[in-house]
Design a protein around this motif. Structure first.
Motif, PDB file in Angstrom:
ATOM      1  N   THR A 229      28.997  28.645  31.788  1.00  0.00           N
ATOM      2  CA  THR A 229      29.235  29.205  32.798  1.00  0.00           C
ATOM      3  C   THR A 229      30.576  28.653  33.229  1.00  0.00           C
ATOM      4  OG1 THR A 229      26.976  29.270  33.472  1.00  0.00           O
ATOM      5  CG2 THR A 229      28.292  29.729  35.090  1.00  0.00           C
ATOM      6  N   SER A 230      31.684  29.495  33.189  1.00  0.00           N
ATOM      7  CA  SER A 230      32.902  29.057  33.673  1.00  0.00           C
ATOM      8  C   SER A 230      33.696  30.149  33.566  1.00  0.00           C
ATOM      9  CB  SER A 230      33.503  27.941  32.590  1.00  0.00           C
ATOM     10  OG  SER A 230      33.706  28.549  31.519  1.00  0.00           O
ATOM     11  N   GLN A 231      34.811  30.165  34.375  1.00  0.00           N
ATOM     12  CA  GLN A 231      35.780  31.014  34.475  1.00  0.00           C
ATOM     13  C   GLN A 231      36.583  31.423  33.010  1.00  0.00           C
ATOM     14  OE1 GLN A 231      38.929  30.307  37.410  1.00  0.00           O
ATOM     15  NE2 GLN A 231      39.979  32.496  36.896  1.00  0.00           N
ATOM     16  N   TYR A 232      36.516  30.407  32.271  1.00  0.00           N
ATOM     17  CA  TYR A 232      37.148  30.699  30.861  1.00  0.00           C
ATOM     18  C   TYR A 232      35.954  31.660  30.031  1.00  0.00           C
ATOM     19  CZ  TYR A 232      39.039  29.946  26.190  1.00  0.00           C
ATOM     20  OH  TYR A 232      39.583  30.295  25.039  1.00  0.00           O
ATOM     21  N   GLU A 234      34.233  33.988  31.045  1.00  0.00           N
ATOM     22  CA  GLU A 234      34.346  35.518  31.885  1.00  0.00           C
ATOM     23  C   GLU A 234      35.739  35.969  31.041  1.00  0.00           C
ATOM     24  OE1 GLU A 234      32.306  37.325  33.297  1.00  0.00           O
ATOM     25  OE2 GLU A 234      31.030  35.781  33.047  1.00  0.00           O
ATOM     26  N   HIS A 235      36.636  35.169  30.893  1.00  0.00           N
ATOM     27  CA  HIS A 235      37.928  35.658  30.279  1.00  0.00           C
ATOM     28  C   HIS A 235      37.744  35.827  28.782  1.00  0.00           C
ATOM     29  CE1 HIS A 235      42.417  35.551  28.949  1.00  0.00           C
ATOM     30  NE2 HIS A 235      41.713  34.601  27.895  1.00  0.00           N
TER      31      HIS A 235
END
Length: 282
Positions: A229-232, A234-235
């Protein structure tokens, strides 16, 4: 431009079958990722099995998290794999960003960049047949490729990109083509400024799955598990390719950017993807 496949990690027992089918197709390379605190197969061991099951396709770590490993043993393992494969092995290496992997092997994650630079000096020395210390001899076997297997660095920071010109042979760009141009041009500029002969090998990587909805759902879930679970995450999911048109456009994009090869990293273990992608590539 050559096109390779990244091997899925969800079913290690299927990877030799994947390799044989890919070896019979139009693909240039089979790549395999790395982690420690995860249920993926160890990449160097697995690629040794893949080499024994194939005839012509290359194998590549994509990427091996080198700072997690002791450098002299890593040099011996990679030289052995290069020799067993008759030079079909490429060592893709990087730093990784999972703190639990570093804690598991007792390595300080905050020193990983410095440790990688130290490791590269040792790897090159071992592959060249130099003694590994006072009163010690060389560590064999000699790799098939003089000076060691081809080394590609992955990464996104200026320091990571500069490492290609300083001690590598090329760059593994794990980014959509739309975001890759600046990275590739920086690597080329650093290479030229360092006075290196020729040009760096440029390899793109895109994440994909091709097939019916269950295959796509399986691949999406695999990406989410691996990156967490991280912004990366989602990227990565936003850039994930799931249609023939998207994949063709990505391959064309990297070819237009001057890439020598692009790896289509498959996240679902469905082996029918190989034939679907082979038809697309052909």
């Amino acid at each position: 431009m050559y096109v390779g496949l990244g091997l899925p990690i969800a079913d290690p027992g299927s990877l030799v079958g994947w390799a044989r089918r890919a070896d019979a197709g139009p693909f240039s390379t089979l790549g395999l990722l790395d982690r420690v605190v995860y249920d993926n197969p160890e990449p160097l061991v697995t690629l040794a099995a893949v080499v024994g099951a194939t005839v012509r396709i290359r194998v590549q770590t994509e990427v091996l998290i080198a700072p997690l490993r002791e450098p002299i043993l890593l040099a011996k393992q990679t030289a052995t794999l290069d020799r067993l494969s008759d030079g079909r092995f490429t060592l893709g290496i990087g730093l990784g960003g999972w703190e639990d992997d570093y804690r598991a092997v007792g390595v300080d994650i905050h020193r990983r960049g410095r440790r990688l630079d130290e490791q590269m000096s040792m790897l090159r020395a071992v592959w060249s047949g130099e003694p590994v210390g006072p009163g010690l001899g060389a560590v064999g076997p000699a790799p098939a490729r003089r000076g060691g297997p081809q080394v590609l660095f992955g990464g996104f920071t200026a320091v990571a990109l500069a490492r290609v010109a300083r001690c590598g042979d090329g760059f593994l760009c794990a980014s959509p083509p739309a975001a890759a141009d600046d990275l590739l041009r920086t690597v080329e500029k650093d290479w030229e400024q360092a006075g290196r002969a020729g040009r760096p090998r440029l390899v793109g990587q895109v994440n994909a799955a091709l097939g019916p909805d269950p295959v796509l759902a399986e691949g999406r879930a695999a990406i989410a598990r691996y990156y967490g679970t991280s912004q990366y995450t989602e990227h990565v999911l936003d850039a994930w390719l799931t249609t023939p048109r998207q994949i063709r456009d990505a391959l064309t994009g990297y070819e237009d950017l001057g890439a020598d090869e692009t790896i289509i990293y498959c996240w679902s273990p469905d082996t029918d993807q190989i034939d679907r992608l082979a038809d697309l590539v052909s």
